[in-house]
Enzyme design. Structure first.
Site, PDB file in Angstrom:
ATOM      1  N   LYS A  14      48.643  51.818  49.140  1.00 20.46           N
ATOM      2  CA  LYS A  14      48.103  51.863  50.508  1.00 20.46           C
ATOM      3  C   LYS A  14      49.174  51.586  51.560  1.00 20.46           C
ATOM      4  CE  LYS A  14      45.866  47.318  50.111  1.00 20.46           C
ATOM      5  NZ  LYS A  14      46.945  46.821  49.238  1.00 20.46           N
ATOM      6  N   ARG A  88      39.700  42.079  53.803  1.00 21.58           N
ATOM      7  CA  ARG A  88      39.703  41.874  52.356  1.00 21.58           C
ATOM      8  C   ARG A  88      38.505  41.055  51.902  1.00 21.58           C
ATOM      9  NH1 ARG A  88      45.773  42.427  51.413  1.00 21.58           N
ATOM     10  NH2 ARG A  88      46.138  42.195  49.206  1.00 21.58           N
ATOM     11  N   ARG A 127      57.973  47.311  41.094  1.00 19.10           N
ATOM     12  CA  ARG A 127      58.155  47.335  42.553  1.00 19.10           C
ATOM     13  C   ARG A 127      59.221  46.338  42.995  1.00 19.10           C
ATOM     14  NH1 ARG A 127      52.825  46.926  46.214  1.00 19.10           N
ATOM     15  NH2 ARG A 127      52.573  44.837  45.367  1.00 19.10           N
ATOM     16  N   ARG A 161      58.986  40.666  45.016  1.00 21.45           N
ATOM     17  CA  ARG A 161      58.078  39.675  45.601  1.00 21.45           C
ATOM     18  C   ARG A 161      57.696  38.671  44.524  1.00 21.45           C
ATOM     19  NH1 ARG A 161      53.464  43.206  48.449  1.00 21.45           N
ATOM     20  NH2 ARG A 161      52.214  41.481  47.673  1.00 21.45           N
TER      21      ARG A 161
HETATM   22  P1  AMP Z   1      49.642  42.453  50.081  1.00 21.21           P
HETATM   23  O1  AMP Z   1      51.035  42.654  50.601  1.00 21.21           O
HETATM   24  O2  AMP Z   1      48.631  43.321  50.752  1.00 21.21           O
HETATM   25  O3  AMP Z   1      49.597  42.586  48.572  1.00 21.21           O
HETATM   26  O4  AMP Z   1      49.232  40.949  50.421  1.00 21.21           O
HETATM   27  C1  AMP Z   1      49.970  39.856  49.900  1.00 21.21           C
HETATM   28  C2  AMP Z   1      49.169  38.587  49.985  1.00 21.21           C
HETATM   29  O5  AMP Z   1      48.917  38.249  51.358  1.00 21.21           O
HETATM   30  C3  AMP Z   1      47.783  38.621  49.340  1.00 21.21           C
HETATM   31  O6  AMP Z   1      47.823  38.441  47.939  1.00 21.21           O
HETATM   32  C4  AMP Z   1      47.116  37.446  50.065  1.00 21.21           C
HETATM   33  O7  AMP Z   1      47.609  36.214  49.584  1.00 21.21           O
HETATM   34  C5  AMP Z   1      47.652  37.602  51.482  1.00 21.21           C
HETATM   35  N1  AMP Z   1      46.762  38.488  52.290  1.00 21.21           N
HETATM   36  C6  AMP Z   1      47.032  39.740  52.711  1.00 21.21           C
HETATM   37  N2  AMP Z   1      46.009  40.249  53.414  1.00 21.21           N
HETATM   38  C7  AMP Z   1      45.053  39.285  53.446  1.00 21.21           C
HETATM   39  C8  AMP Z   1      43.749  39.202  54.004  1.00 21.21           C
HETATM   40  N3  AMP Z   1      43.209  40.229  54.689  1.00 21.21           N
HETATM   41  N4  AMP Z   1      43.059  38.054  53.831  1.00 21.21           N
HETATM   42  C9  AMP Z   1      43.586  37.008  53.159  1.00 21.21           C
HETATM   43  N5  AMP Z   1      44.798  37.032  52.583  1.00 21.21           N
HETATM   44  C10 AMP Z   1      45.544  38.141  52.717  1.00 21.21           C
END
Ligand code: AMP
Length: 221
Positions: A14, A88, A127, A161
């Site tokens: 995404k 989310r 990744r 990461r």
């Molecule tokens: P992502 O880069 O989208 O995989 O997000 C990395 C991390 O950021 C997630 O595993 C959550 O810990 C936090 N995170 C990202 N988006 C949200 C959200 N909408 N609500 C809560 N935590 C979030």
């Protein structure tokens, strides 16, 4: 304004598709993960608060992610937004409705990118990103060019990461998506806004599927 939400589990692509849609239509991609990682890198109070939560793969508190998003949505310097990673949880989807109404705009479409869990696990393990500019690479699909140089900024150091290299954090993120994020689909189904695309295949193939959906619903020509 064209406001698109991209949904999908970690590794579904995404973020990549949000960037592509943004470039193609002059929309601002808003990746919740990137916004939170920027807070961590800047050393802000919020960054300090969310660092360990993110590293173990849990969701941060609604108020924290919403405050970050609200600031971004208020800057109307684009033709719209591509939201990646937000909402989310149902509570975030509800809050987003309120925010959008206050800003006199609405969600145009929600696109769910579907990828099987075993493929996601492979993608996450492969990744990595540029240490300098954060450009994302994946040795399975989009690796660094010859000479090991980042194609965006030209630097040569790459990192993974922490939440991608810790098996428990990966598992937790995939579980949380099933438990907390999947119910959002029903929320948007009731509003006739949800569409789903197959996320397997090349970046271009998935992009074309998304563009076809947007054409079919007359959001783009
Ligand atoms: P992502 O880069 O989208 O995989 O997000 C990395 C991390 O950021 C997630 O595993 C959550 O810990 C936090 N995170 C990202 N988006 C949200 C959200 N909408 N609500 C809560 N935590 C979030």
């Amino acid at each position: 304004m064209l406001n698109i939400i991209l949904m999908g589990m970690a590794g579904s692509g995404k973020g990549t598709q949000a960037q592509l849609l943004g470039r193609r239509f002059g929309l601002k991609p808003l990746s919740s993960g990137d916004l939170l990682r920027e807070e961590i890198n800047s050393g802000s109070e919020l960054g300090k608060k969310v660092k360990s939560v993110i590293e173990r793969g849990d969701l941060v508190d609604d108020e924290d992610i919403i405050s970050v998003y609200q600031k971004q949505l208020e800057i109307k310097d684009a033709k719209g937004f591509v939201l990646d990673g937000f909402p989310r949880r149902i509570s975030q989807a509800e809050k987003l409705e309120t925010l959008m109404a206050e800003l006199h705009c609405s969600i145009s479409a929600v696109i769910m990118i579907n990828v099987a869990v075993d493929e996601l696990v492979k993608r996450i393990a492969a990744r990595f990103m540029c240490k300098n500019c954060g450009a994302i690479y994946n040795s399975l699909y989009k690796s660094i060019g010859g000479g090991g140089v980042c194609s965006v900024c030209g630097k040569t150091e790459f990192i993974s990461r922490k939440d991608d290299s810790d098996g428990n954090a990966v598992k937790r993120r995939l579980e949380i998506f099933q438990e907390e994020s999947l119910p959002i689909i029903e929320f948007y189904q009731r509003k006739n806004l949800i569409y789903s695309v197959d996320g397997l295949g090349s970046i271009e193939e998935v992009e074309n599927r998304i563009l076809q959906v947007l054409k079919n619903i007359n959001i783009i020509n």
